[in-house]
Each structure stands twice: as C-alpha cells, then as structure tokens.
Scaffold this active site. Structure first.
Site, short mmCIF file in Angstrom:
data_model
loop_
_atom_site.label_atom_id
_atom_site.label_comp_id
_atom_site.label_asym_id
_atom_site.label_seq_id
_atom_site.Cartn_x
_atom_site.Cartn_y
_atom_site.Cartn_z
N ILE A 144 0.89 -1.16 0.00
CA ILE A 144 0.00 0.00 0.00
C ILE A 144 0.93 1.21 0.00
O ILE A 144 1.91 1.25 0.75
CB ILE A 144 -0.96 0.00 1.21
CG1 ILE A 144 -1.82 1.27 1.27
CG2 ILE A 144 -0.25 -0.19 2.53
CD1 ILE A 144 -2.94 1.22 2.34
N SER A 145 0.64 2.19 -0.85
CA SER A 145 1.56 3.31 -1.02
C SER A 145 1.65 4.18 0.23
O SER A 145 0.73 4.19 1.07
CB SER A 145 1.12 4.18 -2.19
OG SER A 145 1.03 3.41 -3.37
#
Ligand code: SAH
Length: 211
Positions: A51-52
């Site tokens: 997940i960024s």
C-alpha cells in the site's frame, strides 16, 4: 497523519486533504500491520505488493488536478486505498489490478464501504479500459519502465496522466494531452513496485498464456 505528513510537506488542495482525512488507511492495511496504519511509509499487503505511502497518494492525487465531475482510470488497485481517495473526489473511478486476489479483495472492500462510483477489474493495466475511455485522468500506482504510450491514447484532450516511470531510478511524470501532442513534466523521484506485463507475470511463474 494528514497534518504532519501530508499538509506539512506541501499538499494544499483542500479537496484532497478532506478525502485523506475521510478515508481511514487502517481499513486498507493487513491485520498484522494495524499498528503501522498511519506510518509515513508504504506497507506490505501480501503477494510482494505494498500500500503506497500516504504522502505519495495525496501528492499524486493533487498533481492530477481532479474535478468532481471527472472520470478517472487507476492502474494498480492494490489495497484499494488510492482508489477510495479517488472515489471521494471524482464522479467515476475505474481501477485495474493484475493480481486476481488483490483485485477481488479490494473490489469487495470498496463495495462494503459503499463506493458505488468505483469499479475494479482484474486484468493487465497496459490494455487500459477501452470500453470506458477516454478518461479525464489516469493514475498509475506501479512503475512501468517508460511512460506507456498505449495508455496515453485513453486520455481526453486536456487529460492528465500521473505515472512513476523508470527502473532503478523512477520519477513521477505528469503528461497532459494537448490538442496536438503532449506536455510532459517531471515531478519528484519515487520508488514503486514495477508495473508488470501480464504475459511476463505468467511466464515468470512457469505458466502458459492461453487467452
Ligand atoms: N494504489 C495501491 C498501490 C499498490 S502497489 C495502494 O495504495 O494500495 C501496485 C499494484 O500494481 C500492485 O498491487 C500490483 O499487483 C499492481 N500492478 C502491477 N502491474 C500491473 C499491471 N500491469 N496492471 C494492473 N496492475 C498492476
């Protein structure tokens, strides 16, 4: 998180900041990462993907200059976090994920959370979503080695693509489609997981591509 990591680092767009406040990142991280949910870093979500980092999600969203009536294509759904942020801001979001399990999980999660304006499909993002093109913006959240020309064709005139391109060194680019040709701007250096080609992915696993 939003004040200290995102606004403090220069993201100013109030619509983007409001979406970042509204969408709880905790809902998109795996259970064993919950205590890290608001950390200023990407986090593993399984399958070698991440997940960024929240700042980068906000930054890329701001750079896309989105309007509320717009239609956006996202490539690399992953956890669905960026997808939800986009869903808060624009009229319609189409998101493509090449990992079938991640695509199914994110699709279910976004449905449960009530994002009726978001559609997720399993597939290779390099093909885009021709049936819904052209888009006002395309946000790519995995890194292709070079800016994918084939996807620029799915932008409207005036449309923007935000893409982290490169291999060992990656930069985020904003490519704007003009009446004739494109304007390309180099923004900041980043590190994203690679945007893979579906056929490469299958051959890496020793599978045959039979479609
Ligand atoms: N926006 C996501 C980022 C996930 S990481 C988030 O914040 O959770 C990037 C994702 O891109 C991975 O899930 C990876 O499987 C996906 N991806 C890589 N190559 C792709 C391709 N060709 N088409 C669609 N998705 C791709």
């Amino acid at each position: 998180m939003v004040r200290d990591q995102i606004a403090a680092r220069g993201v100013k767009d109030l619509v983007v900041l409001a979406a970042m406040i509204k969408v709880d990142r905790l809902l998109f991280v795996p259970d064993d990462m919950r205590d890290m949910a608001y950390a200023d870093s990407p986090l593993p979500i399984g399958y070698g993907q991440t997940i960024s980092q929240p700042y980068i999600v906000a930054y890329m969203t701001e750079q896309a200059s989105l309007g509320k009536d717009e239609r956006v294509l996202e490539i690399g759904t992953g956890s669905g976090y960026q997808t939800a942020i986009l869903g808060e801001i624009v009229r319609e979001v189409y998101s493509i994920e090449v990992n079938r399990s991640l695509a199914e999980q994110a699709s279910r999660k976004l449905e449960v959370l009530g994002y009726e304006n978001v559609k997720v499909k399993y597939g290779d993002g390099y093909g885009g979503w021709p049936g819904q093109a052209p888009f006002d913006a395309i946000i790519i959240t995995a890194a292709p080695p070079v800016i994918p020309e084939e996807l620029l064709d799915q932008l409207k005139e005036g449309g923007r693509m935000i893409v982290p391109a490169g291999t060992t060194h990656q930069e985020i680019y904003r490519v704007t489609k003009l009446v004739e040709g494109y304007k390309k701007e180099e923004l900041i250096a980043v590190r994203f997981v690679p945007m893979v080609r579906y056929a490469d992915k299958l051959s890496a696993k020793g599978e045959r591509h039979e479609e």
